[in-house]
Design a protein around this motif. Structure first.
Motif, mmCIF file in Angstrom:
data_model
loop_
_atom_site.group_PDB
_atom_site.id
_atom_site.type_symbol
_atom_site.label_atom_id
_atom_site.label_comp_id
_atom_site.label_asym_id
_atom_site.label_seq_id
_atom_site.Cartn_x
_atom_site.Cartn_y
_atom_site.Cartn_z
ATOM 1 N N ASP A 17 0.844 -1.195 0.000
ATOM 2 C CA ASP A 17 0.000 0.000 0.000
ATOM 3 C C ASP A 17 0.881 1.247 0.000
ATOM 4 O OD1 ASP A 17 -2.250 -1.562 -0.071
ATOM 5 O OD2 ASP A 17 -2.707 -1.342 2.047
ATOM 6 N N ILE A 18 1.906 1.259 0.867
ATOM 7 C CA ILE A 18 2.901 2.333 0.858
ATOM 8 C C ILE A 18 4.263 1.705 1.121
ATOM 9 C CG2 ILE A 18 3.742 4.459 1.946
ATOM 10 C CD1 ILE A 18 0.830 5.006 2.802
ATOM 11 N N PHE A 19 5.220 2.007 0.266
ATOM 12 C CA PHE A 19 6.599 1.558 0.422
ATOM 13 C C PHE A 19 7.451 2.814 0.376
ATOM 14 C CE2 PHE A 19 10.730 0.075 -0.919
ATOM 15 C CZ PHE A 19 10.880 -1.149 -0.289
ATOM 16 N N ALA A 20 8.111 3.128 1.510
ATOM 17 C CA ALA A 20 8.854 4.380 1.610
ATOM 18 C C ALA A 20 10.256 4.130 2.169
ATOM 19 C CB ALA A 20 8.106 5.362 2.509
ATOM 20 N N GLU A 21 11.151 5.096 1.919
ATOM 21 C CA GLU A 21 12.523 5.002 2.412
ATOM 22 C C GLU A 21 12.958 6.328 3.014
ATOM 23 O OE1 GLU A 21 14.826 3.758 -0.976
ATOM 24 O OE2 GLU A 21 14.262 1.663 -0.718
ATOM 25 N N LYS A 22 13.847 6.225 4.028
ATOM 26 C CA LYS A 22 14.433 7.409 4.657
ATOM 27 C C LYS A 22 15.689 6.962 5.401
ATOM 28 C CE LYS A 22 13.013 9.415 8.704
ATOM 29 N NZ LYS A 22 12.090 10.151 9.576
ATOM 30 N N ASP A 23 16.792 7.647 5.140
ATOM 31 C CA ASP A 23 18.044 7.383 5.859
ATOM 32 C C ASP A 23 18.421 5.897 5.876
ATOM 33 O OD1 ASP A 23 18.102 10.119 6.461
ATOM 34 O OD2 ASP A 23 17.031 9.824 8.350
ATOM 35 N N GLY A 24 18.241 5.224 4.744
ATOM 36 C CA GLY A 24 18.611 3.823 4.641
ATOM 37 C C GLY A 24 17.623 2.847 5.266
ATOM 38 N N GLN A 25 16.511 3.359 5.759
ATOM 39 C CA GLN A 25 15.484 2.500 6.335
ATOM 40 C C GLN A 25 14.312 2.376 5.377
ATOM 41 O OE1 GLN A 25 14.792 4.646 10.116
ATOM 42 N NE2 GLN A 25 15.355 2.713 11.096
ATOM 43 N N THR A 26 13.582 1.281 5.516
ATOM 44 C CA THR A 26 12.398 1.038 4.705
ATOM 45 C C THR A 26 11.172 1.006 5.613
ATOM 46 O OG1 THR A 26 13.673 -0.282 3.133
ATOM 47 C CG2 THR A 26 11.299 -0.615 3.136
ATOM 48 N N LEU A 27 10.104 1.642 5.163
ATOM 49 C CA LEU A 27 8.822 1.620 5.867
ATOM 50 C C LEU A 27 7.781 1.048 4.917
ATOM 51 C CD1 LEU A 27 6.788 2.496 8.137
ATOM 52 C CD2 LEU A 27 6.665 4.710 6.964
ATOM 53 N N VAL A 28 7.063 0.029 5.385
ATOM 54 C CA VAL A 28 5.979 -0.553 4.601
ATOM 55 C C VAL A 28 4.697 -0.405 5.409
ATOM 56 C CG1 VAL A 28 5.108 -2.600 3.428
ATOM 57 C CG2 VAL A 28 7.580 -2.221 3.580
ATOM 58 N N VAL A 29 3.683 0.198 4.779
ATOM 59 C CA VAL A 29 2.419 0.452 5.464
ATOM 60 C C VAL A 29 1.294 -0.285 4.757
ATOM 61 C CG1 VAL A 29 0.773 2.215 6.219
ATOM 62 C CG2 VAL A 29 3.222 2.764 6.134
#
Length: 118
Positions: A17-29
């Protein structure tokens, strides 16, 4: 909060639904709604019943656990609209936190309230 959305899916689409990145980290929502989309082929009522809300919440939990297994280093979260009927299941959020799952409430004006992992 500085996350760059790399891809997303809406409604009946398959994928994250949401795949995001920041500072080498991955967030999946895994995001859920309070009603079917207006153009949904399965829409039968203006908003989900309590039973449908429970089923959708359960499906979100199963989906995010699958993602957690597939992407063990990712930060995972479930997002729901800040809806009074869905809020009735708010008691489940601390248990999600114990599993390392963040929970977000999203208001109608897109403000996000985070229930972080403990």
């Amino acid at each position: 909060n500085g996350w760059e959305i790399k891809c997303y899916c809406k409604g009946q689409q398959h994928g994250y639904d949401i795949f995001a990145e920041k500072d080498g980290q991955t967030l999946v929502v895994e995001a859920k709604g309070a009603k079917a989309a207006d153009n949904s082929p399965t829409k039968k009522r203006a908003c989900f019943s309590n039973t449908q809300i429970e089923v959708h919440f359960g499906k979100a939990i199963i989906q995010i656990l699958k993602i957690k297994q597939k992407c063990p280093n990712a930060i995972v979260a479930i997002a729901h609209p800040d809806d009074k009927d869905i809020r009735k299941l708010e008691y489940i959020v601390p248990y999600l936190n114990q599993l390392g799952i963040i929970h977000y409430w999203v208001s109608s004006n897109w403000e996000v309230e985070e229930n972080p992992c403990s």
